[in-house]
Design a protein around this motif. Structure first.
Motif, PDB file in Angstrom:
ATOM      1  N   TYR A  68       0.824  -1.212   0.000  1.00  0.00           N
ATOM      2  CA  TYR A  68       0.000   0.000   0.000  1.00  0.00           C
ATOM      3  C   TYR A  68       0.856   1.259   0.000  1.00  0.00           C
ATOM      4  CZ  TYR A  68       0.769   0.734   5.035  1.00  0.00           C
ATOM      5  OH  TYR A  68       1.332   0.972   6.248  1.00  0.00           O
ATOM      6  N   VAL A  69       2.046   1.178   0.595  1.00  0.00           N
ATOM      7  CA  VAL A  69       2.948   2.341   0.546  1.00  0.00           C
ATOM      8  C   VAL A  69       3.386   2.604  -0.888  1.00  0.00           C
ATOM      9  CG1 VAL A  69       5.183   3.243   1.273  1.00  0.00           C
ATOM     10  CG2 VAL A  69       3.731   2.036   2.899  1.00  0.00           C
ATOM     11  N   ASP A  72       0.501   4.171  -2.783  1.00  0.00           N
ATOM     12  CA  ASP A  72       0.303   5.590  -2.472  1.00  0.00           C
ATOM     13  C   ASP A  72       1.382   6.452  -3.112  1.00  0.00           C
ATOM     14  OD1 ASP A  72      -1.926   5.036  -1.091  1.00  0.00           O
ATOM     15  OD2 ASP A  72      -1.127   5.442   0.908  1.00  0.00           O
ATOM     16  N   MET A  75       0.939   6.877  -6.751  1.00  0.00           N
ATOM     17  CA  MET A  75      -0.088   7.879  -7.035  1.00  0.00           C
ATOM     18  C   MET A  75       0.477   9.285  -6.854  1.00  0.00           C
ATOM     19  SD  MET A  75      -2.730   6.394  -8.116  1.00  0.00           S
ATOM     20  CE  MET A  75      -3.862   7.772  -8.168  1.00  0.00           C
ATOM     21  N   VAL A  76       1.303   9.476  -5.821  1.00  0.00           N
ATOM     22  CA  VAL A  76       1.915  10.790  -5.619  1.00  0.00           C
ATOM     23  C   VAL A  76       2.703  11.197  -6.858  1.00  0.00           C
ATOM     24  CG1 VAL A  76       3.687  12.034  -4.332  1.00  0.00           C
ATOM     25  CG2 VAL A  76       2.000  10.668  -3.110  1.00  0.00           C
ATOM     26  N   GLN A 307      -2.748  13.361  -2.231  1.00  0.00           N
ATOM     27  CA  GLN A 307      -2.803  11.915  -2.037  1.00  0.00           C
ATOM     28  C   GLN A 307      -3.070  11.554  -0.570  1.00  0.00           C
ATOM     29  OE1 GLN A 307      -3.014   9.369  -3.989  1.00  0.00           O
ATOM     30  NE2 GLN A 307      -2.933   7.876  -2.331  1.00  0.00           N
ATOM     31  N   TYR A 308      -2.453  12.302   0.349  1.00  0.00           N
ATOM     32  CA  TYR A 308      -2.537  11.873   1.742  1.00  0.00           C
ATOM     33  C   TYR A 308      -3.657  12.528   2.545  1.00  0.00           C
ATOM     34  CZ  TYR A 308       1.475   8.924   1.166  1.00  0.00           C
ATOM     35  OH  TYR A 308       2.293   7.912   0.752  1.00  0.00           O
ATOM     36  N   THR A 311      -6.597  10.331   3.151  1.00  0.00           N
ATOM     37  CA  THR A 311      -6.299   9.285   4.130  1.00  0.00           C
ATOM     38  C   THR A 311      -6.431   9.827   5.550  1.00  0.00           C
ATOM     39  OG1 THR A 311      -4.558   8.807   2.537  1.00  0.00           O
ATOM     40  CG2 THR A 311      -4.689   7.384   4.473  1.00  0.00           C
TER      41      THR A 311
END
Lengths: 369, 295
Positions: A68-69, A72, A75-76, A307-308, A311
């Motif tokens: 998942y890291v 993410d 995507m960044v 992106q974050y 979350t």
């Protein structure tokens, strides 16, 4: 003290801050964020070592991080590519586009459809680049005649109808249902898992985009982009072919978005119409605004932001992310219109000034007298 | 023929709404020289307020009036707090476009936060049922919308052309600098213009809610048509906005019926085509004044 002299130099093009040479202290520092921050004038060796360090870290991360890291961070990088293209258009050239989600969607759908047809997935990249460049050129042609508000209006309309258009073309796009794709496993000699492999493809793409963007923005073209932004009539008088430059930069930024769209398909392995609506278009604008208008590094900060944030806000509520984006857009315009990159520059400048070997040490005396 | 008449009638009913929404965009544009991208979401938010008041037992018409008053205050506040601070800067439209986009997102997500994404049932103001004119039927709500918009437009026309306040507002909009020198409170007029626009938007939101079903994303497509209407009519012309709204409403309906590719689902494309075509052929719109750039 050094901050004060600094501001006086930069003040010439700072919008809205006429003679505000702040008095120092907290208020002065706060105010300095509303002023254009010139690029940090770090020595070349420092630039290259930071660049190399970032690359080494970025290559090392996927090798020992959970899936998942990697997802993410991929995507960044995708958002960063869109942000760089959009920043060339908006930050450097002053044209606002709210419709780049459409080009992003085009890239994503070209990838999905062609990969589904059995194309080798890397071959899709050049196709999407060319198609999005041409589409951007055709759509950007009106940019010769439209400015400011009108361009924003047309591109916003484009963003709103994109999902409807995708659903309408359901013969190709499978409409509401969307398309699932499966990437072939990475070459055996690499020994990587798919997510690591895709991460590295994104990394290569973002590094190339970074280099291209820097070359453009600091070079001749970049100067003419800024000249057109600041005063189109004057720049034309001085021999800049503004209409050609504007269209070309619109097309180029569309190609960036298309490239990012292809990478999006690699990472997510699914495309559906509702991912490419107006919300995505405004998220793209947030990248540029939060990161820093008219800076190259800003796109990366902004990409991390969009992106974050969802979350972090997920625990508050589904719609909290949208609220935070909106609030951030307003807040940044009020407090630091030059974004996180502007903040970083303002904070680091006093440090960088102490490092010997900067280029301006040689030229400064000639410039400021 | 009957199908054509029916589509024409429906087009006029929806077109009246587009026109009214375009009118609120034009009001803001005349006052501040910007397009408020949050206008649609402001109307949506006001419609939610009306619905909430109605759900608490307030009569429907009173709920709409309350929503319009709150919208007026909200619009004026938005102008004062978010727009005015950028007013004197020469840095162009970019910061203001971004601020109104931010406001749009905040209102949209805020409404979703408070009321959720589930659609709310809003009863039609003018009751259900319909009547038939020359073989085509029109709903009571549709007819009511046309009449309300006509009356509202008439009132605004009266305000702008026949009252002192309207004259002052027009002065403030057309040349703020010399209006200020002549003693016109330009700032207050801007506030009033934004408030008025928001109140018109609130009325549109309440009228359209029964058809679109009240939910946070209801206004996106309506806003698109309103932009098309305002572009067609000319951004500085209230009459143009209304005429533009009718043209857009009718052409969208006819295109949806007679052009198979467009169909019912893809009518939004008509708005984009209209906006593009007008900007390329006659950027000032049908009723707008030509602007000249001077250095």
């Amino acid at each position: 003290m050094s901050l004060d002299t600094d501001l006086k130099q930069d003040d010439t093009s700072g919008p809205g801050v006429e003679s505000a040479a702040p008095r120092g202290g907290l208020r002065g520092r706060f105010k300095s964020l509303r002023v254009v921050q010139a690029p940090l004038d770090a020595p070349t060796w420092l630039r290259w070592s930071v660049f190399a360090l970032v690359i080494v870290v970025a290559v090392a991360i996927p090798l020992n991080s959970p899936t998942y890291v990697n997802f993410d961070l991929s995507m960044v990088m995708i958002y960063a590519i869109v942000g760089m293209g959009l920043n060339l258009l908006t930050g450097f050239n002053g044209q606002i586009s709210l419709g780049h989600s459409a080009f992003f969607a085009t890239g994503a759908y070209i990838a999905a459809v062609l990969i589904k047809d059995g194309w080798q997935y890397l071959l899709v990249l050049p196709v999407a680049l060319v198609v999005c460049f041409i589409l951007g050129y055709l759509f950007g042609l009106p940019a010769l005649r439209l400015r400011g508000l009108q361009l924003a209006l047309v591109t916003l309309a484009l963003a709103i109808i994109t999902p409807a258009l995708i659903k309408r073309l359901d013969g190709i796009t499978k409409g509401q249902e969307g398309i699932n794709i499966f990437l072939k496993d990475p070459p055996v000699w690499t020994g990587l898992a798919t997510d690591q492999w895709v991460y590295l493809i994104c990394l290569v793409a973002v590094v190339i985009a970074w280099i291209v963007t820097r070359r453009i923005s600091t070079g001749r073209v970049g100067r003419s982009l800024i000249a057109i932004r600041d005063n189109e009539l004057v720049s034309q008088t001085l021999g800049v072919r503004s209409s050609r430059t504007k269209t070309a930069i619109f097309a180029l930024s569309a190609a960036y978005a298309g490239l990012a769209g292809v990478l999006y398909t690699y990472v997510v392995q699914f495309v559906g119409p509702d991912s490419f609506g107006i919300a995505l278009a405004i998220a793209f604008i947030s990248i540029v605004v939060v990161g820093g208008l008219g800076t190259v590094s800003g796109a990366i900060f902004g990409a991390f932001f969009i992106q974050y944030v969802p979350t972090w806000t997920a625990s508050i509520g589904d719609s909290a992310a949208g609220f935070v984006y909106g609030f951030a857009l307003v807040l940044f315009m009020f407090v630091m219109p030059f974004g996180i990159a502007g903040l970083v520059r303002a904070v680091l400048r006093p440090l960088v000034r102490r490092i010997p070997g900067r280029r301006s040490d040689l030229t400064q005396s000639a410039k400021t007298g | 023929m009957q199908l054509f008449l029916q589509q024409l009638m429906d087009g006029i009913a929806t077109g009246a709404l587009y026109g009214a929404m375009a009118l609120s965009i034009v009001l803001v544009y005349r006052a501040s020289g910007i397009v408020n991208f949050a206008q649609g979401e402001m109307a949506m938010f006001a419609a939610f307020i009306a619905w909430q008041a109605y759900a608490w037992g307030v009569p429907l018409w009173l709920a709409i009036v309350i929503a319009m008053i709150i919208a007026f205050i909200g619009g004026a506040l938005a102008e004062r707090l978010l727009i005015r601070p950028f007013g004197t800067e020469k840095s162009g439209h970019l910061p203001l476009i971004i601020v109104t986009l931010g406001l749009m997102l905040m209102l949209n997500s805020g409404a979703a936060w408070i009321w959720g994404y589930l659609t709310k049932e809003v009863p039609p103001v003018y009751g259900s049922g319909g009547l038939s004119i020359a073989g085509a039927s029109i709903s009571r709500q549709g007819l009511g919308i046309i009449l309300t918009v006509a009356v509202g437009a008439g009132l605004l026309f009266f305000l702008f052309q026949r009252t002192k306040l309207g004259l002052t507002m027009r002065a403030a909009a057309s040349n703020p600098e010399s209006a200020r020198l002549s003693g016109v409170p330009v700032g207050r007029m801007l506030l009033f213009g934004w408030g008025l626009a928001a109140a018109v938007g609130a009325l549109v939101g309440a009228l359209v809610a029964p058809q679109l079903f009240l939910q946070p994303n209801m206004m996106a497509s309506l806003l698109l048509y309103a932009f098309a209407a305002a572009t067609l009519g000319g951004f500085d012309s209230p009459v143009g906005a209304l005429v533009g709204g009718l043209v857009v409403g009718v052409s969208e309906n006819l295109a949806g019926t007679y052009i198979p590719f467009i169909g019912n689902e893809f009518k939004q494309a008509v708005a984009l085509v209209i906006i593009m075509a007008v900007l390329l052929l006659k950027p000032e719109g049908l009723f707008g004044a030509k602007t000249v750039t001077r250095v």
